[in-house]
Write a protein that holds these residues in place. Structure first.
Motif, PDB file in Angstrom:
ATOM      1  N   LEU A 114       0.834  -1.209   0.000  1.00  0.00           N
ATOM      2  CA  LEU A 114       0.000   0.000   0.000  1.00  0.00           C
ATOM      3  C   LEU A 114       0.868   1.258   0.000  1.00  0.00           C
ATOM      4  CD1 LEU A 114      -2.524  -1.074   2.782  1.00  0.00           C
ATOM      5  CD2 LEU A 114      -3.054  -0.844   0.348  1.00  0.00           C
ATOM      6  N   PRO A 115       0.363   2.369  -0.568  1.00  0.00           N
ATOM      7  CA  PRO A 115       1.079   3.640  -0.449  1.00  0.00           C
ATOM      8  C   PRO A 115       1.179   4.013   1.027  1.00  0.00           C
ATOM      9  CG  PRO A 115      -0.767   3.837  -1.990  1.00  0.00           C
ATOM     10  CD  PRO A 115      -0.909   2.515  -1.306  1.00  0.00           C
ATOM     11  N   PHE A 116       2.303   4.582   1.435  1.00  0.00           N
ATOM     12  CA  PHE A 116       2.408   4.996   2.832  1.00  0.00           C
ATOM     13  C   PHE A 116       3.239   6.266   2.964  1.00  0.00           C
ATOM     14  CE2 PHE A 116       5.989   2.105   2.239  1.00  0.00           C
ATOM     15  CZ  PHE A 116       7.049   2.740   2.884  1.00  0.00           C
ATOM     16  N   LEU A 117       2.959   6.991   4.039  1.00  0.00           N
ATOM     17  CA  LEU A 117       3.698   8.201   4.379  1.00  0.00           C
ATOM     18  C   LEU A 117       4.371   7.995   5.728  1.00  0.00           C
ATOM     19  CD1 LEU A 117       1.001  10.906   3.519  1.00  0.00           C
ATOM     20  CD2 LEU A 117       3.054  10.394   2.187  1.00  0.00           C
ATOM     21  N   LEU A 118       5.556   8.535   5.879  1.00  0.00           N
ATOM     22  CA  LEU A 118       6.255   8.507   7.160  1.00  0.00           C
ATOM     23  C   LEU A 118       6.167   9.904   7.771  1.00  0.00           C
ATOM     24  CD1 LEU A 118       9.441   6.432   6.246  1.00  0.00           C
ATOM     25  CD2 LEU A 118       7.400   5.656   7.449  1.00  0.00           C
ATOM     26  N   VAL A 119       5.511   9.992   8.923  1.00  0.00           N
ATOM     27  CA  VAL A 119       5.224  11.280   9.544  1.00  0.00           C
ATOM     28  C   VAL A 119       5.867  11.331  10.928  1.00  0.00           C
ATOM     29  CG1 VAL A 119       3.392  12.826  10.309  1.00  0.00           C
ATOM     30  CG2 VAL A 119       3.046  11.402   8.274  1.00  0.00           C
ATOM     31  N   ILE A 147       7.906  13.493   6.801  1.00  0.00           N
ATOM     32  CA  ILE A 147       7.087  14.698   6.945  1.00  0.00           C
ATOM     33  C   ILE A 147       7.050  15.063   8.433  1.00  0.00           C
ATOM     34  CG2 ILE A 147       4.816  15.739   6.599  1.00  0.00           C
ATOM     35  CD1 ILE A 147       4.311  13.538   4.479  1.00  0.00           C
ATOM     36  N   PRO A 148       7.702  16.154   8.829  1.00  0.00           N
ATOM     37  CA  PRO A 148       7.706  16.535  10.247  1.00  0.00           C
ATOM     38  C   PRO A 148       6.462  17.331  10.613  1.00  0.00           C
ATOM     39  CG  PRO A 148       9.150  18.003   9.004  1.00  0.00           C
ATOM     40  CD  PRO A 148       8.537  17.052   8.003  1.00  0.00           C
ATOM     41  N   ILE A 149       5.812  16.973  11.727  1.00  0.00           N
ATOM     42  CA  ILE A 149       4.613  17.691  12.174  1.00  0.00           C
ATOM     43  C   ILE A 149       4.585  17.786  13.698  1.00  0.00           C
ATOM     44  CG2 ILE A 149       3.233  16.833  10.212  1.00  0.00           C
ATOM     45  CD1 ILE A 149       1.702  15.136  12.485  1.00  0.00           C
ATOM     46  N   LEU A 157       0.565  20.695   9.307  1.00  0.00           N
ATOM     47  CA  LEU A 157      -0.507  19.770   8.924  1.00  0.00           C
ATOM     48  C   LEU A 157      -0.957  19.992   7.474  1.00  0.00           C
ATOM     49  CD1 LEU A 157      -2.728  19.576  12.145  1.00  0.00           C
ATOM     50  CD2 LEU A 157      -0.838  18.100  11.439  1.00  0.00           C
ATOM     51  N   ASN A 158      -0.807  21.229   6.971  1.00  0.00           N
ATOM     52  CA  ASN A 158      -1.154  21.495   5.564  1.00  0.00           C
ATOM     53  C   ASN A 158      -0.307  20.658   4.617  1.00  0.00           C
ATOM     54  OD1 ASN A 158      -3.132  23.310   6.223  1.00  0.00           O
ATOM     55  ND2 ASN A 158      -1.856  25.123   5.977  1.00  0.00           N
ATOM     56  N   THR A 159       0.979  20.568   4.938  1.00  0.00           N
ATOM     57  CA  THR A 159       1.879  19.744   4.124  1.00  0.00           C
ATOM     58  C   THR A 159       1.454  18.281   4.161  1.00  0.00           C
ATOM     59  OG1 THR A 159       3.735  21.232   4.546  1.00  0.00           O
ATOM     60  CG2 THR A 159       4.292  19.013   3.791  1.00  0.00           C
TER      61      THR A 159
END
Length: 294
Positions: A114-119, A147-149, A157-159
């Protein structure tokens, strides 16, 4: 611009801020939060709708080593949350280095294809210099962009949303735009009570606490009457929750009632009772009775 929609699961080690992130995004308290790990026990679906599309977020229990039947249920829920999902959001903790738990989650997620993001969450806890070093560390360990949040401070969070909508497929609006969760009110109310127990009893009470709503009715004066049972595993824990002269239970009730009244938008009479169910977390039938079932 095409409307995008899909299901995104938020997965990560215990206490990385999954529930805080979802509550911040939705703008309401849907999932309970606590300084203690393993607060979330069920999958919780929260719904975010914008012009670009709709994201149905699935919050999950933190992934940890199972020690009893309840832990096994929580772990099963976490991995089941990957079924039928369009996007995986792996939440990492900026206050600690990349560890075995992160690697386990990353490899399991990759295996799903699956597509995934690392946050990377909790960036507000670090200096700019330390944060830059931590991002580099995570990118070297994972081989992916981070992606730092800060979920707590609502930073970047917009990013995150830009990246989410890039990866979601075109699709329909699954839920009305004013709907923010598919959870029934009784479940959310029980979770709100459990949260207050976690905060007020601190280290005294372990995770053998469950809350079950037994009655919820509207009285003639418009007030909502709610009777809830707080289940513990030991008699000594019952004493701690009730407190001297019933003061702790009263405090739990007062704080929980404020959240419940905000949720229901009306006055509430919260009637709390404490009962002992010895070793309920080790008994599948009692785990199910507490509401932890499919």
């Amino acid at each position: 611009m095409a409307f995008k929609s899909g299901f995104a699961t938020v997965i990560g080690r215990p206490n990385v801020g999954k529930s805080t992130l979802i509550n911040t995004i939705i703008g309401e308290k849907i999932a309970i939060t606590s300084p203690k790990p393993q607060t979330t026990r069920n999958k919780i679906q929260s719904i975010y709708t914008a012009e670009e599309g709709q994201v149905i977020f699935v919050d999950t229990p933190g992934i940890h080593k199972a020690k009893n039947k309840l832990d096994e249920y929580m772990l099963e829920q976490a991995f089941k949350s990957l079924e039928g999902i369009d996007l995986v959001i792996i939440l990492l903790d900026a206050t600690s280095p990349f560890g075995h738990g992160d690697e386990y989650i990353l490899q399991h997620s990759k295996a799903q294809g699956l597509p995934f993001l690392l946050v990377l969450n909790k960036i507000d806890s670090l200096s700019n210099k330390m944060l830059a070093s931590r991002i580099t560390h995570y990118e070297e360990k994972t081989g992916r962009e981070i992606i730092p949040i800060s979920a707590k401070k609502k930073r970047n969070l917009n990013t995150l949303f830009e990246e989410i909508f890039k990866l979601l497929p075109e699709g329909p609006q699954y839920y009305p735009e004013d709907m923010i969760t598919d959870q029934i009110e009784q479940f959310i109310i029980a979770e709100m009570i459990r949260e207050k127990i976690f905060y007020l009893t601190r280290e005294e009470i372990p995770y053998g606490v469950a809350v079950k709503i037994e009655e919820m009715t509207e009285r003639n004066n418009g007030m909502i009457y709610i009777r809830a049972y707080i289940y513990v595993e030991k008699k000594s824990h019952k004493g701690i929750i009730i407190g001297k002269n019933g003061l702790m239970l009263k405090k739990i009730g007062q704080k929980a009632r404020k959240d419940v009244e905000k949720l229901l938008q009306t006055e509430v009479y919260l009637d709390l009772w404490v009962k002992v169910l010895k070793d309920w977390r080790d008994k599948p039938e009692l785990v199910k009775r507490m509401g932890y079932k499919e």
